[in-house]
Design an enzyme around this catalytic site. Sequence first.
Site, mmCIF file in Angstrom:
data_model
loop_
_atom_site.group_PDB
_atom_site.id
_atom_site.type_symbol
_atom_site.label_atom_id
_atom_site.label_comp_id
_atom_site.label_asym_id
_atom_site.label_seq_id
_atom_site.Cartn_x
_atom_site.Cartn_y
_atom_site.Cartn_z
ATOM 1 N N ARG A 1 0.834 -1.195 0.000
ATOM 2 C CA ARG A 1 0.000 0.000 0.000
ATOM 3 C C ARG A 1 0.872 1.249 0.000
ATOM 4 O O ARG A 1 2.074 1.172 0.293
ATOM 5 C CB ARG A 1 -0.891 0.005 1.248
ATOM 6 C CG ARG A 1 -1.665 -1.298 1.461
ATOM 7 C CD ARG A 1 -1.767 -1.638 2.942
ATOM 8 N NE ARG A 1 -2.333 -2.987 3.153
ATOM 9 C CZ ARG A 1 -3.623 -3.230 3.304
ATOM 10 N NH1 ARG A 1 -4.497 -2.240 3.289
ATOM 11 N NH2 ARG A 1 -4.053 -4.462 3.468
ATOM 12 N N ASP B 1 -3.481 3.814 3.731
ATOM 13 C CA ASP B 1 -3.285 2.379 3.998
ATOM 14 C C ASP B 1 -4.318 1.542 3.261
ATOM 15 O O ASP B 1 -4.212 0.306 3.247
ATOM 16 C CB ASP B 1 -3.324 2.094 5.498
ATOM 17 C CG ASP B 1 -4.588 2.594 6.164
ATOM 18 O OD1 ASP B 1 -4.785 3.820 6.191
ATOM 19 O OD2 ASP B 1 -5.389 1.775 6.655
#
EC number: 2.7.7.-
Length: 482
Positions: A177, A246
């Site tokens: 991510r 995230d």
Amino acid sequence: MMRFLNTYARLPETFFQRIDPDPVSTPSLIRLNRALAHRLDLDLPDDAAQLAEIFTGNRLLNGSEPIAQAYAGHQFGHFVPQLGDGRAHLLGEVVNNAGERFEIQLKGSGRTRFSRGGDGRSPLGPVLREYIVSEAMHALGIPTTRGLAMAATGETVHRETPLPGAVMTRVASSFVRVGTFEYFASRRMENELRLLADHVIDRLYPDVRGAANPYLALFQAVCERQARLMAKWMCVGFVHGVMNTDNTAVSGETIDYGPCAFIDEYDPGAVFSSIDHTGRYAFNQQPTIAAWNLACLGGCLIPLLGPDENTAHEAGEAVLEGFIPAFTRHYREQLCRKIGLPDSDTNFTLARGFLDLLRRARADFTNTFRALSRATEDPEPLRAALNDPEALAPWFADWNGALRDAGVADPGPAMRAANPALIPRTHRIEQAIRAAVEDNDSTPADRLIDALANPYEDRTEYADLAAPPQPHERVHQTFCGT
């Protein structure tokens, strides 16, 4: 023969924690995506009990090396230096017989050092939502993580109320991510940052390796994939709900289906997440937020983008400045397809005019575009959907003129390939979850999953699933699955 090549597990242990899933008491299989298992060339047993053991983490696939990945993230604009897989275990990377590589992860599989006091488990409801929506997104042609399996744990998960527990097995090109880069950049761990960038290049963007500056080319490639992804989201009415860094995969795949939804009536400012009090992640804000998230990624990459900080900043900013034009280019092309016309600025203006008609009429986004795809044959359903013939008439005349000018005699088939008949409507998902959780009845969820596998087909047996919610069925807020 199943092949694992666990390249992420070969990185330094600052990247993850090696930890096995927590065993569960009485696992049972809810659903196995056999088509996806076949694509992955997984060597799985036929026995449902053995499959349940595998897809809850009680039994590990041969060659897997479970780890919990470390990452940080900006959550609603506020930086959290350590997040990580608090209830997930990456089993490893499977390579199929065609040489394609996929990562397999269990979600809801127990505590890790990133759990931050949580129990590491997932209730059944969020597992069902993620499986249903992620597989629907795949069928719609949108890059996404996918649902491989759902399994019940036989245990109770305590949230506001006691709930049945479950584990989701999901598949992705990569679970790296933007927040993974932030984890190392915030700690000034430049060596690890470079290792991570090299890993992502090797796994996802091997073509950039030959560029003059591979890391700058990597940033540009990630931006391009995010631009395409945002355009696809906007053209099916998808609202992610929590576009934190995230929850932004550098692969360009949609990841983490918490408080997500598809809009029913067209409202550009639609917000569904119960925790989005300011509208930061509203439907029409998603391209802007994607640019913000990519700016965070660019900031992480500064040590790799140039020979000195000033040069690196200038190079990164030049790439980032191209994001909104890239998004607009993809969005224009896809929105023009939705009204059956070639990509052009003039047709883009016409398409946006149709969106304005939808907004003013508060018309159903999916069904009205689908009605437009048949309007050259029968315009009455379109008129009924917009409920304002006088407003529609001038636009309709301009659209028919544009079709003639483009030499498009029958736009219907191409438009129906661009405008789905079915989306995973939030009220139907909630109904399926209630049936499964309260009545132990998976029939509504199974039916929804089966219907959404072919979203561009008109099928009379699923006509009820295409209908917008009645006033008493509307879902105004969705919730995180944590």
